[in-house]
Write an enzyme that holds these catalytic residues in place. Sequence first.
Site, PDB file in Angstrom:
ATOM      1  CG  ASP A  70      -2.093   0.989   0.983  1.00 22.27           C
ATOM      2  OD1 ASP A  70      -1.871   1.910   0.197  1.00 22.27           O
ATOM      3  OD2 ASP A  70      -3.213   0.610   1.487  1.00 22.27           O
TER       4      ASP A  70
HETATM    5  C1  BGC Z   1      -4.863   3.152   0.135  1.00 18.51           C
HETATM    6  C2  BGC Z   1      -4.972   2.196  -1.410  1.00 18.51           C
HETATM    7  C3  BGC Z   1      -4.735   3.015  -2.619  1.00 18.51           C
HETATM    8  C4  BGC Z   1      -3.529   3.692  -2.628  1.00 18.51           C
HETATM    9  C5  BGC Z   1      -3.194   4.361  -3.754  1.00 18.51           C
HETATM   10  C6  BGC Z   1      -3.476   4.096  -0.253  1.00 18.51           C
HETATM   11  O1  BGC Z   1      -3.869   5.055   0.795  1.00 18.51           O
HETATM   12  O2  BGC Z   1      -4.874   2.514   1.119  1.00 18.51           O
HETATM   13  O3  BGC Z   1      -5.859   1.419  -1.193  1.00 18.51           O
HETATM   14  O4  BGC Z   1      -4.571   2.056  -3.598  1.00 18.51           O
HETATM   15  O5  BGC Z   1      -3.549   4.748  -1.424  1.00 18.51           O
HETATM   16  O6  BGC Z   1      -3.830   5.312  -3.797  1.00 18.51           O
END
Ligand code: BGC
Length: 745
Positions: A271
């Site tokens: 993530d």
């Molecule tokens: C989120 C993800 C997301 C990523 C990219 C993170 O803060 O938890 O689900 O895909 O950001 O935007």
Amino acid sequence: MGIMKIFLLTICFLSVQTGMVVIAQDKKQKPVYLDDTQPIEVRVQDALNRMTVEEKTRLSYAQGKFSSPGCPRLGIPELWMSDGPHGVRAEINWNDWGYAGWTNDSCTAFPALTCLAASWNPLLAEKYGYAIGEEARYREKDVLLGPGVNIYRTPLNGRNFEYMGEDPYLASELCVPYIQGVQKNGVAACVKHYALNNQELWRGHIDVQLSDRALYEIYLPAFKAAVERGKTWSVMGAYNKVRGTHATHHKLLNNDILKGEWNFDGCVITDWGAAHDTYEAAMYGLDIEMGSYTNGLTSESEFGFDDYYLGKSYLKMVREGKIPMEVVNDKAARVLRLIFRTAMNRRKPFGALTSEEHYRTAYEVATESIVLLKNGTGKKQPALLPVPQGKYKRILVVGDNATRNLMLGGGSSELKVQRVVSPLEGIKAKFGENVVYAQGYTSGRPMYGRADVIPQTTVDSLRNDAVKKAMNADLVIFVGGLNKNHFQDCEGGDRLSYGLPFGQNELIEALLKVNKNLVAVIVSGNAVEMPWVREVPSIIQSWYLGSVGGEALADVLSGDVNPSGKLPFSYPVKLEDCPAHFFGEISYPGDSIRQEYKEDILVGYRWYDTKKIRPLFPFGYGMSYTAFEYSKPAVSAKTMNADGSIDLTVKIKNTGEMVGKEIVQLYIGDEECSVLRPVKELKDFRKVQLLPNEEKEVKFTIKPEALQFFDDKQHTWVAEPGKFKAYIAASSSDIRGTVTFEYTQ
Ligand code: BGC
């Protein structure tokens, strides 16, 4: 003609003759042929053989906010990623979270995943996945960051709307076709957030403690299905910790389970900003690091991409021999495999953006998922729905969500949409221009900070206006619920309470005092407390319905479409009834460092059933404008052994006057067992469409797998001999027939 020229001409000639694809030329070695008729594994090995250690390690970390590099020297392209999971997000700046301001990046918003889950329709999930995959493909994305399959543990989780409910079986059955649909476009799905990211509060560090049984029986099955059946090409590691270490580089989760037990051959992508340590990231299964070293939303720190954990410090550790070359090769091979499956896949279709077909799919998902929660109680409180066109002269629509663009906000799933049909627009289009609107309450601007403090005078005047208009209306349709502001259905924080915000309960009570003909439409991705449940005659759970949601809602209100969604999670009467909250703060939200999942395997209906707590609305529940009659279920045998199976058949009849769809659910309970088991668990379901008076037979095949629990002592799935009960049900609380049988091993 120089030697070199002749050499190059020969290559060209050969490549035309053989159909091979020349992607680059390696000066030192022979020219690089990565023939795309060759199996991917051959091409991966070929590429690996030609790469330096620097090039191999460079595959494993970002070069921008949403891209990672390939190998420029060999012509191996970059990977481009995008959120997910309800539409393809607008373009983000190269190196900060700002929107890039492109004018060609608006998309179709598909309904949120909770909504998809409420359809209980795997065929629709495939259509949804294919359509969103087409949009991603058209926008030249290689990895779509979704679907999310974290289990719904508490109604306070700010991100439940991005997930598929409380039941591992339902989430599995819906995420598999979604993934397959996406990947048909040569776009990788990225199943998130692996694992146990079940709340947003303290998501970056909360350390989840849970039993192996809860892990294997509740929180992992959807990920497992995504890998083994969906064949997902990537998985996103979660922010939180599990048993002391960060999930994104976790020996047990990544090495032992994902890549070991499930044989996952794709990439683990962090993530954004979830990595915390070079050695752990290298050794414990992380393949691509994204989003490190930013403060998350606004500006960058002084660090550059090479300072990522899998950047130069990883390379240094490799050079010092602290990371074995097999690990480096394995990681690089996984990234190459992902690139060959997506960016370098020359057989992928072209994709499509905002096509009428996509809107049609979004509409179908929305209409099949809206849940009719209540529709009168009889003579004293007659049903208000459906509302035939022309029946009422004066319809009043009240509520902020009737007009709000709910694709804005919510965090990374925010979408820039090309088309939005709001509930008010949908209702007006259906019932005519004399539909009147009153906002009734205000919820402030879409924002990530604390909710706006609304001046009391504003609250009063909005409410008074709505109440006054309600006095003269024949029907009031309240469209409220939550929205995508921070502390509601929004990433990065949890809801602050179970109740409806912005004084909506008081508003509903005030409206009821002057007009009993009130339909409440709750727009949310979460259960909400409903203190007015008895007084409001008709209640609809509408989710975040996407681009054409208003049209879908109006069609359900009018009866042009018969509602057929069922709840993918239970609604507790009050928060303390919910298993995650029952054990106090250590269970939810934890003490800010650790958290214990004390309810163990008893999540959702498993808890309400076993503890005999009546939920406000049970899992699997949803009404129709027609009625269905179930026959007594029949079984092909009364005993079953380890190699056997039992067929269970039941007839469903539409006894009403409207075509409708019923979701027939099969639950199984273990009547005698050496360990605690829930009263029953969902093991199969079927959605059937029936014309008035039509009857269809539904057949389920029960196999030994459906009887198993995870035996943590033997670390394996076990079905214990003894008595089992099969329940045929219209919801987890509405059992229409049972059959007992014996399992003999
Ligand atoms: C989120 C993800 C997301 C990523 C990219 C993170 O803060 O938890 O689900 O895909 O950001 O935007």
